[in-house]
Structures are given as structure tokens and as C-alpha cells.
Write an enzyme that holds these catalytic residues in place. Structure first.
Site, PDB file in Angstrom:
ATOM      1  N   ARG A 148      60.605  23.144  35.161  1.00 55.60           N
ATOM      2  CA  ARG A 148      60.019  22.348  34.324  1.00 55.60           C
ATOM      3  C   ARG A 148      60.453  21.600  33.689  1.00 55.60           C
ATOM      4  NH1 ARG A 148      61.138  27.833  34.214  1.00 55.60           N
ATOM      5  NH2 ARG A 148      62.691  28.048  32.627  1.00 55.60           N
ATOM      6  N   GLU A 164      78.480  25.894  36.318  1.00 55.43           N
ATOM      7  CA  GLU A 164      77.970  27.541  37.138  1.00 55.43           C
ATOM      8  C   GLU A 164      76.964  27.165  35.202  1.00 55.43           C
ATOM      9  OE1 GLU A 164      79.820  31.001  36.306  1.00 55.43           O
ATOM     10  OE2 GLU A 164      81.017  30.731  38.304  1.00 55.43           O
TER      11      GLU A 164
HETATM   12  O1  LIG Z   1      72.304  25.338  30.467  1.00 55.33           O
HETATM   13  P1  LIG Z   1      72.710  25.499  31.909  1.00 55.33           P
HETATM   14  O2  LIG Z   1      73.171  26.997  31.527  1.00 55.33           O
HETATM   15  O3  LIG Z   1      73.051  24.772  33.301  1.00 55.33           O
HETATM   16  O4  LIG Z   1      70.546  25.561  32.461  1.00 55.33           O
HETATM   17  C1  LIG Z   1      69.633  25.454  32.065  1.00 55.33           C
HETATM   18  C2  LIG Z   1      68.337  25.059  33.090  1.00 55.33           C
HETATM   19  O5  LIG Z   1      68.084  26.588  33.323  1.00 55.33           O
HETATM   20  C3  LIG Z   1      66.619  26.383  33.114  1.00 55.33           C
HETATM   21  O6  LIG Z   1      65.979  26.201  33.996  1.00 55.33           O
HETATM   22  P2  LIG Z   1      66.233  27.628  35.892  1.00 55.33           P
HETATM   23  O7  LIG Z   1      67.783  27.444  36.323  1.00 55.33           O
HETATM   24  O8  LIG Z   1      65.173  28.729  35.191  1.00 55.33           O
HETATM   25  O9  LIG Z   1      65.449  26.850  36.626  1.00 55.33           O
HETATM   26  P3  LIG Z   1      63.641  26.138  36.945  1.00 55.33           P
HETATM   27  O10 LIG Z   1      62.785  25.497  35.950  1.00 55.33           O
HETATM   28  O11 LIG Z   1      62.875  25.911  38.054  1.00 55.33           O
HETATM   29  O12 LIG Z   1      62.688  27.657  36.597  1.00 55.33           O
HETATM   30  C4  LIG Z   1      66.210  24.760  32.070  1.00 55.33           C
HETATM   31  O13 LIG Z   1      65.291  24.658  32.952  1.00 55.33           O
HETATM   32  C5  LIG Z   1      67.226  23.960  33.108  1.00 55.33           C
HETATM   33  O14 LIG Z   1      67.246  23.606  33.650  1.00 55.33           O
END
Ligand SMILES: O=P(O)(O)OC[C@H]1O[C@H](OP(=O)(O)OP(=O)(O)O)[C@H](O)[C@@H]1O
Length: 176
Positions: A56, A93
Site C-alpha cells: 500500500r 518483527e
Molecule cells: O509497523 P509494522 O508493524 O512494522 O507494520 C507496518 C506495515 O504493515 C502494513 O503492511 P502489510 O504487511 O500489511 O503489507 P501490504 O501493504 O502488502 O498489505 C503496512 O502497510 C506497513 O508497511
């Protein structure tokens, strides 16, 4: 144009305890509003590049880069190909307990002033890793523009200037 906060709150949904941010992008007025809302706090900050984290963050980061009149640089998670030299780091993580190897093409220069754009930060692990990648090039990391801020205070304070349209607790009960 509807305010960015209003557009986000009106179009966001929980589904089975999972946040559906994608739905916000499906409405043209909401998409335009949130992109403007992400970009506006940074117009006076001499941003020279926007960095966005897959996936995203690609959509929003590229739109914010166009709005600010600057280029976009992608941070890829595991698996996707990059055709040229990259800088790499292992993030802590994330909110799902997953560890991602993040990669960014080595195109930033020490003259760059970088804004990170993403939809949501919870643990902040991806954002901190992206900051590391940016600074490893000698560029200046200015901060992060988010739709949703769920960061613990000590993590937020390690990410430069953080702006967000809403905090996670404004989005209601995930189980409702
Ligand atoms: O603050 P954190 O706990 O490190 O996580 C934040 C990340 O999680 C979500 O991505 P997601 O992994 O859901 O991927 P996507 O956008 O591909 O759905 C969001 O877009 C961030 O990049």
C-alpha cells in the site's frame, strides 16, 4: 473536496478483525482526499524524494510523490525482483510477527531529503528499517506521513517528524 480525515473515516472498514484500507482507494474522491492529506503537511519541507513500502505504500507513496512534484523510490519486501543494485536490511518483527528482508534500489544521494509514506504503522519495524536504508545512502530522513498512526510513543519518537490523518483508536472496534 472532502477532508482527508473525513474521507478516511467514512470509507475505512473492519472485516473479521482485519483492517480494510484498500476500500478507501476504491472511491475516487476519497483517494484524492487522503493523498492530499498525506502530502499537505510536508509541502514546506523541501522533500526531494518519497519512499514507499510494498504494497500500500507503493500506491500512496507514488501518488504523494506526484502531488509534491518529486520522484518515488520503492522499498520491496521479500521475493520481488529488483533489476539493479540494492541496499538491504532485515526488519524487526511486524504487527503479524513476520520478519521481512527489505530492499531499496541504490538511487538516493546524500543531497536527498526523504519522506516515507505508508498507510499504517503499528510496531514501526518497517518504518525503522526503511529509515535505516535511506540513511545508509547518506540521504536525510525527514519523517513519515501515515494514514493511521498506531505507533508506541518511544518508536514514534525514533522516526523523525510523524504526521497522520488519524490514530488507530479513532477507527473503532475491530470486532464490531
Ligand atoms: O509497523 P509494522 O508493524 O512494522 O507494520 C507496518 C506495515 O504493515 C502494513 O503492511 P502489510 O504487511 O500489511 O503489507 P501490504 O501493504 O502488502 O498489505 C503496512 O502497510 C506497513 O508497511
Amino acid at each position: 473536496m472532502t477532508s482527508a480525515r473525513t474521507a478516511l473515516l467514512a470509507n475505512f472498514r473492519w472485516h473479521g478483525g482485519h483492517a480494510d484500507v484498500w476500500r478507501v482507494f476504491a472511491d475516487g474522491d476519497a483517494l484524492a482526499s487522503v493523498v492530499t492529506g498525506l502530502a499537505d503537511p510536508w509541502r514546506g519541507s523541501a522533500v526531494s524524494r518519497v519512499v514507499g513500502i510494498e504494497s500500500r505504500g507503493f500506491l500512496l507513496g507514488a501518488a504523494v510523490a506526484v502531488s509534491l512534484g518529486v520522484g518515488f523510490v520503492a522499498v520491496r519486501k521479500d521475493g520481488g525482483l529488483f533489476p539493479d543494485a540494492t541496499v538491504t536490511t532485515e526488519a524487526e518483527e511486524d504487527y503479524r510477527g513476520l520478519r521481512h528482508r527489505l530492499r531499496m534500489q541504490a538511487v538516493l544521494t546524500p543531497a536527498d531529503r526523504v519522506l516515507l509514506v505508508d498507510d499504517w504503522a503499528e510496531r514501526g519495524s518497517q518504518a525503522r528499517a526503511a529509515r535505516y536504508l535511506v540513511e545508509s545512502t547518506g540521504a536525510t530522513f525527514l519523517g513519515i506521513s501515515l494514514l493511521v498512526d498506531q505507533l508506541p510513543a518511544p518508536v514514534r519518537s525514533s522516526l523523525g517528524r510523524v504526521t497522520a490523518l488519524v490514530s488507530a483508536d479513532e477507527l473503532g472496534d475491530p470486532g464490531a
